[in-house]
Design a protein around this motif. Structure first.
Motif, PDB file in Angstrom:
ATOM      1  N   ALA A   1     -31.551   1.346  -6.926  1.00  0.00           N
ATOM      2  CA  ALA A   1     -31.820   1.908  -5.599  1.00  0.00           C
ATOM      3  C   ALA A   1     -32.328   0.820  -4.650  1.00  0.00           C
ATOM      4  O   ALA A   1     -31.956   0.783  -3.467  1.00  0.00           O
ATOM      5  CB  ALA A   1     -32.833   3.046  -5.696  1.00  0.00           C
ATOM      6  N   HIS A   2     -33.161  -0.091  -5.170  1.00  0.00           N
ATOM      7  CA  HIS A   2     -33.636  -1.197  -4.332  1.00  0.00           C
ATOM      8  C   HIS A   2     -32.485  -2.104  -3.903  1.00  0.00           C
ATOM      9  O   HIS A   2     -32.414  -2.538  -2.753  1.00  0.00           O
ATOM     10  CB  HIS A   2     -34.709  -2.010  -5.068  1.00  0.00           C
ATOM     11  N   GLN A   3     -31.570  -2.406  -4.819  1.00  0.00           N
ATOM     12  CA  GLN A   3     -30.407  -3.231  -4.470  1.00  0.00           C
ATOM     13  C   GLN A   3     -29.598  -2.566  -3.357  1.00  0.00           C
ATOM     14  O   GLN A   3     -29.187  -3.229  -2.402  1.00  0.00           O
ATOM     15  CB  GLN A   3     -29.493  -3.425  -5.685  1.00  0.00           C
ATOM     16  N   ILE A   4     -29.365  -1.283  -3.497  1.00  0.00           N
ATOM     17  CA  ILE A   4     -28.585  -0.548  -2.500  1.00  0.00           C
ATOM     18  C   ILE A   4     -29.344  -0.497  -1.174  1.00  0.00           C
ATOM     19  O   ILE A   4     -28.762  -0.716  -0.105  1.00  0.00           O
ATOM     20  CB  ILE A   4     -28.244   0.865  -3.018  1.00  0.00           C
TER      21      ILE A   4
ATOM     22  N   ARG B   1     -28.743   6.411 -21.944  1.00  0.00           N
ATOM     23  CA  ARG B   1     -30.208   6.374 -21.862  1.00  0.00           C
ATOM     24  C   ARG B   1     -30.682   5.244 -20.938  1.00  0.00           C
ATOM     25  O   ARG B   1     -31.592   5.435 -20.138  1.00  0.00           O
ATOM     26  CB  ARG B   1     -30.777   6.203 -23.271  1.00  0.00           C
ATOM     27  N   LEU B   2     -30.060   4.084 -21.044  1.00  0.00           N
ATOM     28  CA  LEU B   2     -30.409   2.966 -20.161  1.00  0.00           C
ATOM     29  C   LEU B   2     -30.221   3.359 -18.701  1.00  0.00           C
ATOM     30  O   LEU B   2     -31.097   3.143 -17.867  1.00  0.00           O
ATOM     31  CB  LEU B   2     -29.546   1.734 -20.472  1.00  0.00           C
ATOM     32  N   TYR B   3     -29.072   3.933 -18.379  1.00  0.00           N
ATOM     33  CA  TYR B   3     -28.740   4.265 -17.002  1.00  0.00           C
ATOM     34  C   TYR B   3     -29.590   5.402 -16.444  1.00  0.00           C
ATOM     35  O   TYR B   3     -29.601   5.632 -15.234  1.00  0.00           O
ATOM     36  CB  TYR B   3     -27.259   4.593 -16.867  1.00  0.00           C
ATOM     37  N   ALA B   4     -30.296   6.117 -17.303  1.00  0.00           N
ATOM     38  CA  ALA B   4     -31.178   7.201 -16.857  1.00  0.00           C
ATOM     39  C   ALA B   4     -32.648   6.772 -16.806  1.00  0.00           C
ATOM     40  O   ALA B   4     -33.506   7.558 -16.436  1.00  0.00           O
ATOM     41  CB  ALA B   4     -31.028   8.406 -17.788  1.00  0.00           C
ATOM     42  N   ARG B   5     -32.928   5.530 -17.145  1.00  0.00           N
ATOM     43  CA  ARG B   5     -34.319   5.051 -17.124  1.00  0.00           C
ATOM     44  C   ARG B   5     -34.777   4.849 -15.675  1.00  0.00           C
ATOM     45  O   ARG B   5     -34.037   4.307 -14.856  1.00  0.00           O
ATOM     46  CB  ARG B   5     -34.458   3.747 -17.892  1.00  0.00           C
ATOM     47  N   PRO B   6     -36.008   5.255 -15.383  1.00  0.00           N
ATOM     48  CA  PRO B   6     -36.517   5.088 -14.024  1.00  0.00           C
ATOM     49  C   PRO B   6     -36.467   3.639 -13.531  1.00  0.00           C
ATOM     50  O   PRO B   6     -36.104   3.389 -12.381  1.00  0.00           O
ATOM     51  CB  PRO B   6     -37.966   5.592 -14.110  1.00  0.00           C
ATOM     52  N   GLY B   7     -36.813   2.688 -14.388  1.00  0.00           N
ATOM     53  CA  GLY B   7     -36.788   1.285 -13.968  1.00  0.00           C
ATOM     54  C   GLY B   7     -35.398   0.840 -13.557  1.00  0.00           C
ATOM     55  O   GLY B   7     -35.227   0.143 -12.551  1.00  0.00           O
ATOM     56  N   PHE B   8     -34.383   1.223 -14.329  1.00  0.00           N
ATOM     57  CA  PHE B   8     -33.002   0.879 -13.990  1.00  0.00           C
ATOM     58  C   PHE B   8     -32.620   1.501 -12.654  1.00  0.00           C
ATOM     59  O   PHE B   8     -32.056   0.837 -11.779  1.00  0.00           O
ATOM     60  CB  PHE B   8     -32.042   1.353 -15.092  1.00  0.00           C
ATOM     61  N   LEU B   9     -32.936   2.781 -12.498  1.00  0.00           N
ATOM     62  CA  LEU B   9     -32.559   3.489 -11.266  1.00  0.00           C
ATOM     63  C   LEU B   9     -33.325   2.966 -10.057  1.00  0.00           C
ATOM     64  O   LEU B   9     -32.753   2.842  -8.962  1.00  0.00           O
ATOM     65  CB  LEU B   9     -32.776   4.993 -11.445  1.00  0.00           C
ATOM     66  N   LEU B  10     -34.599   2.630 -10.236  1.00  0.00           N
ATOM     67  CA  LEU B  10     -35.368   2.073  -9.124  1.00  0.00           C
ATOM     68  C   LEU B  10     -34.823   0.702  -8.708  1.00  0.00           C
ATOM     69  O   LEU B  10     -34.718   0.403  -7.508  1.00  0.00           O
ATOM     70  CB  LEU B  10     -36.848   1.968  -9.499  1.00  0.00           C
ATOM     71  N   ARG B  11     -34.487  -0.133  -9.688  1.00  0.00           N
ATOM     72  CA  ARG B  11     -33.918  -1.447  -9.364  1.00  0.00           C
ATOM     73  C   ARG B  11     -32.599  -1.285  -8.630  1.00  0.00           C
ATOM     74  O   ARG B  11     -32.337  -1.941  -7.625  1.00  0.00           O
ATOM     75  CB  ARG B  11     -33.723  -2.282 -10.631  1.00  0.00           C
TER      76      ARG B  11
END
Length: 163
Positions: free
Chosen positions: A25-28, A13-23
């Motif tokens: 994606a920003h790092q990448i 669930r954590l890894y599917a949260r938009p905030g986690f994925l946006l952060r």
């Protein structure tokens, strides 16, 4: 509850949260940009500042911060680094001597022109996993998300009028 008692789905669930994925994606995105632009020595923030200044020379520091959605401390830190390298010039603003107007120096103009190709390569690398229609959809969704939540931003985003 011990560490082993945490349900496995909580990580899913954590890894599917938009905030986690946006952060993530920003790092990448930052990593890809810095990799491609290493030869010109620009970070994404510096590239953004130079690009806005090319489009709107003489912008004051507060307007520059809003044009990028930066807080004033961040824009000041980026500007100091660019000024140290001779890429921007800060002078008293014509309408208010207390404000500073910022413009690209001739060296900054040349570096930004040189950065165009590596920045475009970074963009292409970042979007490469997506089909062209997905790329357009991603950008549209991110614009919708950021516009819809703008009232919750820590720093205002107000694009300048281009001259």
């Amino acid at each position: 509850m011990t560490k082993t008692d945490v349900p496995a789905e909580s990580l899913t669930r954590l890894y599917a949260r938009p905030g986690f994925l946006l952060r993530r994606a920003h790092q990448i995105s930052a990593s890809v940009f810095e990799d491609e632009c290493r030869s010109v020595g620009l970070t994404p923030a510096q590239f953004g500042v130079l690009t806005v200044l090319r489009a709107t020379p003489g912008l004051d520091q507060s307007s520059l911060a809003r044009a990028l959605g930066f807080d004033k401390v961040t824009v000041l830190r980026v500007l100091r680094g660019l000024e140290t390298r001779g890429l921007v010039l800060r002078t008293p603003a014509p309408e208010s001597r207390r404000n500073l107007a910022v413009a690209l120096s001739p060296v900054g103009e040349r570096l930004l022109a040189k950065a165009h190709k590596p920045a475009e390569r970074a963009y292409q690398r970042l979007m490469a996993p997506l089909a062209p229609d997905q790329q357009a959809q991603l950008v549209a969704l991110l614009q919708q998300l950021t516009e819809g939540l703008e009232d919750h931003a820590r720093a205002a985003f107000v694009p300048p009028e281009q001259t």
